[in-house]
Design a protein around this motif. Structure first.
Motif, PDB file in Angstrom:
ATOM      1  N   GLY A 101      33.200  27.973 -22.189  1.00 21.02           N
ATOM      2  CA  GLY A 101      32.289  27.446 -23.200  1.00 21.02           C
ATOM      3  C   GLY A 101      31.028  26.855 -22.621  1.00 21.02           C
ATOM      4  N   LEU A 102      30.727  27.161 -21.354  1.00 18.41           N
ATOM      5  CA  LEU A 102      29.557  26.607 -20.675  1.00 18.41           C
ATOM      6  C   LEU A 102      28.434  27.630 -20.650  1.00 18.41           C
ATOM      7  CD1 LEU A 102      31.346  24.948 -17.632  1.00 18.41           C
ATOM      8  CD2 LEU A 102      30.556  23.816 -19.722  1.00 18.41           C
ATOM      9  N   ASP A 103      27.229  27.135 -20.728  1.00 18.84           N
ATOM     10  CA  ASP A 103      26.060  27.994 -20.593  1.00 18.84           C
ATOM     11  C   ASP A 103      25.760  28.194 -19.111  1.00 18.84           C
ATOM     12  OD1 ASP A 103      23.707  29.428 -21.164  1.00 18.84           O
ATOM     13  OD2 ASP A 103      23.334  28.211 -22.944  1.00 18.84           O
ATOM     14  N   ALA A 104      24.636  28.824 -18.842  1.00 20.34           N
ATOM     15  CA  ALA A 104      24.261  29.107 -17.454  1.00 20.34           C
ATOM     16  C   ALA A 104      23.913  27.813 -16.717  1.00 20.34           C
ATOM     17  CB  ALA A 104      23.062  30.050 -17.437  1.00 20.34           C
ATOM     18  N   PRO A 105      23.970  27.835 -15.368  1.00 15.76           N
ATOM     19  CA  PRO A 105      23.569  26.653 -14.588  1.00 15.76           C
ATOM     20  C   PRO A 105      22.087  26.322 -14.795  1.00 15.76           C
ATOM     21  CG  PRO A 105      24.803  28.208 -13.236  1.00 15.76           C
ATOM     22  CD  PRO A 105      24.485  28.907 -14.512  1.00 15.76           C
ATOM     23  N   LEU A 106      21.726  25.101 -14.424  1.00 17.60           N
ATOM     24  CA  LEU A 106      20.360  24.606 -14.625  1.00 17.60           C
ATOM     25  C   LEU A 106      19.333  25.508 -13.946  1.00 17.60           C
ATOM     26  CD1 LEU A 106      18.529  22.268 -15.664  1.00 17.60           C
ATOM     27  CD2 LEU A 106      18.850  21.200 -13.425  1.00 17.60           C
ATOM     28  N   GLU A 107      19.607  25.930 -12.722  1.00 15.84           N
ATOM     29  CA  GLU A 107      18.633  26.734 -11.977  1.00 15.84           C
ATOM     30  C   GLU A 107      18.285  28.017 -12.736  1.00 15.84           C
ATOM     31  OE1 GLU A 107      17.969  28.517  -7.459  1.00 15.84           O
ATOM     32  OE2 GLU A 107      19.976  27.964  -8.146  1.00 15.84           O
ATOM     33  N   GLU A 108      19.282  28.642 -13.343  1.00 20.17           N
ATOM     34  CA  GLU A 108      19.033  29.887 -14.083  1.00 20.17           C
ATOM     35  C   GLU A 108      18.244  29.625 -15.354  1.00 20.17           C
ATOM     36  OE1 GLU A 108      21.702  33.259 -16.394  1.00 20.17           O
ATOM     37  OE2 GLU A 108      22.548  32.258 -14.632  1.00 20.17           O
ATOM     38  N   LEU A 109      18.572  28.543 -16.068  1.00 24.01           N
ATOM     39  CA  LEU A 109      17.883  28.249 -17.320  1.00 24.01           C
ATOM     40  C   LEU A 109      16.428  27.840 -17.086  1.00 24.01           C
ATOM     41  CD1 LEU A 109      20.613  26.295 -19.335  1.00 24.01           C
ATOM     42  CD2 LEU A 109      19.977  28.705 -19.504  1.00 24.01           C
ATOM     43  N   LEU A 110      16.141  27.247 -15.912  1.00 22.48           N
ATOM     44  CA  LEU A 110      14.776  26.787 -15.633  1.00 22.48           C
ATOM     45  C   LEU A 110      13.931  27.847 -14.938  1.00 22.48           C
ATOM     46  CD1 LEU A 110      15.423  23.115 -14.423  1.00 22.48           C
ATOM     47  CD2 LEU A 110      14.611  23.875 -16.666  1.00 22.48           C
ATOM     48  N   ALA A 111      14.433  29.093 -14.872  1.00 18.95           N
ATOM     49  CA  ALA A 111      13.722  30.131 -14.117  1.00 18.95           C
ATOM     50  C   ALA A 111      12.307  30.360 -14.651  1.00 18.95           C
ATOM     51  CB  ALA A 111      14.519  31.438 -14.150  1.00 18.95           C
ATOM     52  N   GLY A 112      12.104  30.245 -15.960  1.00 26.99           N
ATOM     53  CA  GLY A 112      10.776  30.508 -16.526  1.00 26.99           C
ATOM     54  C   GLY A 112       9.975  29.253 -16.814  1.00 26.99           C
ATOM     55  N   THR A 113      10.438  28.097 -16.333  1.00 27.16           N
ATOM     56  CA  THR A 113       9.746  26.830 -16.603  1.00 27.16           C
ATOM     57  C   THR A 113       8.570  26.657 -15.647  1.00 27.16           C
ATOM     58  OG1 THR A 113      11.881  25.897 -17.247  1.00 27.16           O
ATOM     59  CG2 THR A 113      10.091  24.344 -16.875  1.00 27.16           C
ATOM     60  N   THR A 114       7.470  26.133 -16.158  1.00 27.09           N
ATOM     61  CA  THR A 114       6.280  25.933 -15.327  1.00 27.09           C
ATOM     62  C   THR A 114       6.427  24.673 -14.474  1.00 27.09           C
ATOM     63  OG1 THR A 114       5.149  24.611 -16.992  1.00 27.09           O
ATOM     64  CG2 THR A 114       4.874  27.014 -17.110  1.00 27.09           C
ATOM     65  N   SER A 115       5.574  24.557 -13.442  1.00 24.56           N
ATOM     66  CA  SER A 115       5.596  23.391 -12.561  1.00 24.56           C
ATOM     67  C   SER A 115       5.260  22.130 -13.335  1.00 24.56           C
ATOM     68  CB  SER A 115       4.601  23.592 -11.421  1.00 24.56           C
ATOM     69  OG  SER A 115       4.582  22.475 -10.564  1.00 24.56           O
ATOM     70  N   GLU A 116       4.324  22.223 -14.301  1.00 26.59           N
ATOM     71  CA  GLU A 116       3.934  21.059 -15.083  1.00 26.59           C
ATOM     72  C   GLU A 116       5.080  20.570 -15.955  1.00 26.59           C
ATOM     73  OE1 GLU A 116       1.549  17.972 -16.165  1.00 26.59           O
ATOM     74  OE2 GLU A 116       1.301  19.447 -14.563  1.00 26.59           O
ATOM     75  N   GLU A 117       5.854  21.503 -16.509  1.00 31.54           N
ATOM     76  CA  GLU A 117       7.000  21.106 -17.335  1.00 31.54           C
ATOM     77  C   GLU A 117       8.069  20.421 -16.473  1.00 31.54           C
ATOM     78  OE1 GLU A 117       6.911  24.507 -20.867  1.00 31.54           O
ATOM     79  OE2 GLU A 117       7.822  24.988 -18.931  1.00 31.54           O
ATOM     80  N   LEU A 118       8.251  20.903 -15.255  1.00 28.16           N
ATOM     81  CA  LEU A 118       9.194  20.249 -14.355  1.00 28.16           C
ATOM     82  C   LEU A 118       8.733  18.838 -14.012  1.00 28.16           C
ATOM     83  CD1 LEU A 118       9.992  23.210 -11.913  1.00 28.16           C
ATOM     84  CD2 LEU A 118      11.515  22.233 -13.637  1.00 28.16           C
ATOM     85  N   ARG A 119       7.410  18.704 -13.803  1.00 28.80           N
ATOM     86  CA  ARG A 119       6.858  17.379 -13.512  1.00 28.80           C
ATOM     87  C   ARG A 119       7.147  16.427 -14.659  1.00 28.80           C
ATOM     88  NH1 ARG A 119       3.344  13.880 -14.711  1.00 28.80           N
ATOM     89  NH2 ARG A 119       2.685  15.133 -16.495  1.00 28.80           N
ATOM     90  N   GLY A 120       6.986  16.898 -15.907  1.00 24.65           N
ATOM     91  CA  GLY A 120       7.248  16.050 -17.059  1.00 24.65           C
ATOM     92  C   GLY A 120       8.698  15.620 -17.155  1.00 24.65           C
ATOM     93  N   MET A 121       9.625  16.527 -16.842  1.00 24.14           N
ATOM     94  CA  MET A 121      11.057  16.187 -16.886  1.00 24.14           C
ATOM     95  C   MET A 121      11.392  15.109 -15.866  1.00 24.14           C
ATOM     96  SD  MET A 121      12.835  19.936 -17.295  1.00 24.14           S
ATOM     97  CE  MET A 121      12.412  21.044 -18.649  1.00 24.14           C
ATOM     98  N   LEU A 122      10.846  15.246 -14.647  1.00 29.35           N
ATOM     99  CA  LEU A 122      11.121  14.262 -13.608  1.00 29.35           C
ATOM    100  C   LEU A 122      10.540  12.907 -13.988  1.00 29.35           C
ATOM    101  CD1 LEU A 122      10.520  16.437 -10.422  1.00 29.35           C
ATOM    102  CD2 LEU A 122      12.712  15.577 -11.258  1.00 29.35           C
ATOM    103  N   ALA A 123       9.319  12.936 -14.551  1.00 31.81           N
ATOM    104  CA  ALA A 123       8.685  11.674 -14.958  1.00 31.81           C
ATOM    105  C   ALA A 123       9.508  10.983 -16.033  1.00 31.81           C
ATOM    106  CB  ALA A 123       7.264  11.953 -15.448  1.00 31.81           C
ATOM    107  N   ALA A 124      10.052  11.771 -17.000  1.00 30.03           N
ATOM    108  CA  ALA A 124      10.857  11.179 -18.069  1.00 30.03           C
ATOM    109  C   ALA A 124      12.146  10.584 -17.518  1.00 30.03           C
ATOM    110  CB  ALA A 124      11.170  12.248 -19.115  1.00 30.03           C
ATOM    111  N   LEU A 125      12.630  11.123 -16.400  1.00 33.71           N
ATOM    112  CA  LEU A 125      13.836  10.600 -15.769  1.00 33.71           C
ATOM    113  C   LEU A 125      13.544   9.416 -14.844  1.00 33.71           C
ATOM    114  CD1 LEU A 125      15.562  13.992 -14.851  1.00 33.71           C
ATOM    115  CD2 LEU A 125      16.395  12.339 -16.533  1.00 33.71           C
ATOM    116  N   GLY A 126      12.257   9.087 -14.686  1.00 31.50           N
ATOM    117  CA  GLY A 126      11.877   7.985 -13.814  1.00 31.50           C
ATOM    118  C   GLY A 126      11.858   8.367 -12.355  1.00 31.50           C
TER     119      GLY A 126
END
Length: 815
Positions: free
Chosen positions: A132-157
């Motif tokens: 019942g699990l989806d794909a791992p994080l690395e696979e799901l983030l394959a099409g994510t931009t660098s700016e979107e990754l920056r935003g996720m890290l910033a939201a996590l502190g």
């Protein structure tokens, strides 16, 4: 290609016994033409069709471990797998290692030498959402931009690094720690926490699975945005449907106490002590009864070939006729017809199903040899023949030619495996209790219930055949499971008595045969008497009609008496001698000659009686002389009418001699290849159910030694340019037209064409639909391949360029 190269490396690191185990478990990968290198073997083992053949052979814990590894996103460490399965304790850890060893023997999961476990690519695709699990994080983030990754890290502190790769690595490190994930989610809004917990499927009913369609963009569910901003949910760019939860997040939310299902120990069943002698006695009785019944059923089919329905198969009315003629119940009739068809003793012949010439050789053999042939056919029968009704309780025809059911084959193999694992000297109290064990040994087997009990049909078949006796596997069942043909023949000869050549003929005009009658005895009694019962004891009854039938076939009274005296256990009773003499005296008192037709005889009173008979008036009889009548009806019509009124006329030829009414049994001219892979030993030779010439499967140990010592070669030669190293002209022709096939597939297809073997192909039709077909009687006519298609049961023409994959036809056994 990465998994193939690691598989080839691992295979090359094995010793000869380890590689031989792989070749034994995956026989299709070693089928002729044998792989020429470890690399080519790895290529064959990774084919989707080959993996699909291996999966149904796995037990429940094997599938559970494979699903857990797929959920982790192989390659994964053994420790991570053990933690997910809750297999950290010593005893459970040992069970996990055993399961991993079995998966490695099947070349489905193997260590890569770097502390990781890898799995066959097609195996990963066996589950849409493992656990019942989806794909791992690395696979799901394959099409994510660098700016979107920056935003996720910033939201996590977390302070974002400079590059996209670094940002992705930091985010993955954060999400790989369940405690970090939970500490962040604890601070989320209540609606978000509720949403994430529901998505994780942490409830007792198991993981939730979502199939939703809608417009692209963020989900409308409350609390979605908070989770999307922190990478706990990922919205796939340019995709429809809801945001997806990485596997790492779902596992963290399920908590450290949640473990994937892992049941390494089979379920317990109620056992009772049983001695080998008791098992032998019951198995012998069951096998002997079935052998006698099968001989009667096939004898009835030989006398009158069963008619086929327009829709195909033998219908309920014809099955009832065969059962009445052979004195066998519907279960025995169905089981006999299907196994005999699979063994090549029966074949479709126009609108009938007729015995083949192989049946004549089979009928001359002793019951143990006859039974062994049918038993071997049952082992790999791709259906459950005794399942007489469908889901709507409608009667099912026999020999309907339905698509092969691999689940039915595995149910049978699961039964053999389950019974073989019972403790020595123990059998199940109730045979149906084997159902849970079969489900554990073969989770992908067809468990369609009969009378409300899963696997009831296959268990009942095993009892009928003596494979299962007193709840335990019999001696014939043990050899049947291992595929030991020689041992099976020995046990059948030990447990089944030879054919009986004598009969006890009583004054009540019956002949009783204890055991299975020999072919000669059964043929004689069938010709002069009517069979009343069959089984461990068969009974025939003599009557005026049965004796007259023998006289009609050209027998003379003295020969009938002499033949019966030769097979009788004592002197012929006086009533039978009187019956033969009285019937013979009345036989032929009236003779019919063709004219249209003429009746003549030596008794004027009898001829006058016929002319005045009211029920014969429709024949238009007219007396020409005291001993001559003429009929306006044909000879056959007149003959039938007189016999129906109790007279015993005989027909004459135009020359005035008695016409012998001897009907030659119909035989199928050439058996059509059936979609069954069984082979039968008849008269000391091996016969196949089709016209294929099968090459011998190589010995796994010999092939393993050769592969490990052979010089390394690439499994793929350069693309076809007229100069590739093809070893036969057929390979070169196939390669020129089937450009989608890799070289190893080209070799197998060309070898099948040259040797007349069956082959399984993945074919893409003009409509774009993909089908898997087993083909035989191959005839190469570039750019086409003419063949008998077992899926359609007809000759078909295939375009070579539309063949996208090749593998050997499913081998016998499948264990």
């Amino acid at each position: 290609m990465k998994s193939r190269s690691t598989l080839a490396t691992w295979l090359g690191s094995l010793d000869s016994s380890g590689l031989a185990r792989v070749l034994e478990m995956r026989r299709d990968a070693a089928a002729p033409p044998e792989p020429r290198s470890v690399g080519e073997l790895a290529d064959r083992l990774q084919r989707p069709g080959s993996v699909a053949l291996a999966l149904p052979q796995l037990a429940l814990p094997h599938l559970q471990v494979a699903e857990a590894l797929a959920a982790l996103g192989a390659p994964a460490s053994r420790d991570a797998l053990a933690q997910l399965l809750g297999a950290a304790a010593d005893d459970t850890a040992r069970e996990l290692d055993v399961v991993l060893g079995a998966l490695a023997d099947h070349a489905l999961v193997w260590p890569d030498g770097a502390g990781k476990l890898r799995m066959a690519g097609p195996l990963k695709q066996a589950w849409d959402a493992p656990l019942g699990l989806d794909a791992p994080l690395e696979e799901l983030l394959a099409g994510t931009t660098s700016e979107e990754l920056r935003g996720m890290l910033a939201a996590l502190g977390i302070k974002p690094p400079g590059t996209k790769a670094q940002r992705l690595a930091v985010l993955m490190e954060h999400h790989s720690d369940p405690e970090r994930i939970l500490s962040v989610i604890d601070k989320a809004p209540a609606t978000t926490r509720k949403l994430l917990e529901e998505r994780a499927g942490a409830g007792p009913t198991g993981p939730a699975r979502f199939i939703m369609f809608g417009s692209p963009g963020p989900d409308p569910e409350p609390g979605n945005r908070w989770a999307l901003e922190r990478g706990f949910l990922v919205q796939i760019r340019h995709r429809y449907g809801p945001a997806r939860m990485p596997a790492e997040v779902a596992l963290a939310l399920r908590g450290p106490t949640w473990h994937a299902p892992f049941q390494p120990i089979p379920p317990s069943v109620g056992l009772a002590p049983v001695t080998p002698g008791e098992v032998d006695h019951e198995a012998s009785a069951a096998a002997s009864a079935f052998a006698a019944g099968a001989a009667s059923v096939l004898s009835a089919c030989s006398a009158t070939a069963p008619a086929r329905l327009k829709s195909g198969g033998i219908g309920a009315r014809e099955l009832a006729r065969i059962g009445k003629a052979s004195q066998a119940d519907d279960t025995v009739v169905r089981l006999t017809l299907e196994t005999a068809y699979a063994a090549g003793l029966l074949a479709r012949d126009g609108d009938q199903v007729s015995p083949t010439e192989a049946y004549d050789a089979w009928a001359e053999q002793e019951p143990p040899e006859q039974f062994a042939i049918l038993l071997r056919a049952w082992r790999n029968l791709p259906l459950t023949p005794t399942r007489a009704r469908d889901e709507d309780n409608k009667a099912l025809p026999a020999l309907v030619g339905a698509p092969p059911c691999n689940g039915c084959v595995q149910a049978r193999h699961g039964l053999l495996a389950s019974a073989a694992q019972l403790p020595a000297g123990q059998g199940v109290r109730v045979a149906s209790d084997l159902g849970p064990l079969i489900a554990w040994h073969r989770p992908l087997a067809d468990s369609s219930p009969q009378h409300g009990t899963p696997f009831a049909a296959v268990v009942r078949e095993a009892e009928l055949l003596g494979v299962l006796a007193r709840g335990a596997l019999s001696a014939i069942g043990i050899h049947l499971r291992t595929g030991d043909a020689e041992g099976l023949d020995v046990e059948c000869r030990r447990l089944l008595p030879s054919a009986t050549a004598t009969a006890r003929i009583g004054a009540d005009l019956t002949a009783v045969v204890t055991g299975t009658p020999s072919a000669r005895l059964a043929s004689l009694l069938d010709s002069v008497a009517e069979r009343e019962t069959s089984g461990t004891a068969s009974v025939w009854r003599f009557s005026p009609g049965s004796i007259r039938r023998a006289l009609d076939a050209g027998r003379v009274p003295d020969d009938i008496t002499a033949d019966l005296a030769a097979i009788a256990a004592g002197p012929l009773p006086q009533p039978l001698s009187y019956l033969i003499a009285d019937t013979a005296r009345s036989h032929g008192r009236v003779r019919l000659a063709p004219a249209a037709c003429i009746l003549h005889g030596d008794e004027p009173a009898l001829l006058a009686e016929l002319a005045a008979h009211r029920r014969l008036a429709k024949l238009g009889l007219r007396q020409l002389a005291p001993t001559v009548l003429i009929s306006r009806s044909s000879l056959d019509t007149t003959l039938a009418a007189l016999r129906a009124e109790g007279y015993a006329p005989v027909p004459e030829t135009a020359e005035g001699t008695v016409r012998i009414e001897k009907i030659r049994p119909r035989r199928a001219a050439a058996p059509v290849p059936a979609p069954r892979g069984s082979r039968a030993r008849i008269g000391g030779r091996t016969t196949a159910t089709s016209t294929n010439r099968e090459s011998a499967t190589p010995d796994p140990r010999t092939l393993a030694t050769w592969l490990l010592t052979a010089p390394p070669t690439t499994p793929e030669p350069p693309p076809f340019d007229g100069g590739a190293p093809f070893t036969t002209d057929t390979e070169e022709v196939v390669a020129g037209w089937a450009k989608r096939l890799p070289y190893s597939d080209i070799r197998q297809l060309a070898h099948a064409i040259d040797t007349g073997q069956a082959i399984t192909v993945e074919y893409v039709a003009t409509s774009g639909s993909r089908t898997v077909r087993t083909l035989s009687r191959l005839d190469l006519d570039p750019p086409y391949l003419e063949a008998w298609c077992h899926l359609r049961e007809a000759e078909r023409v295939f375009t070579l360029s539309r063949i996208h994959g090749v593998m050997s036809a499913a081998p016998e056994g499948g264990e």
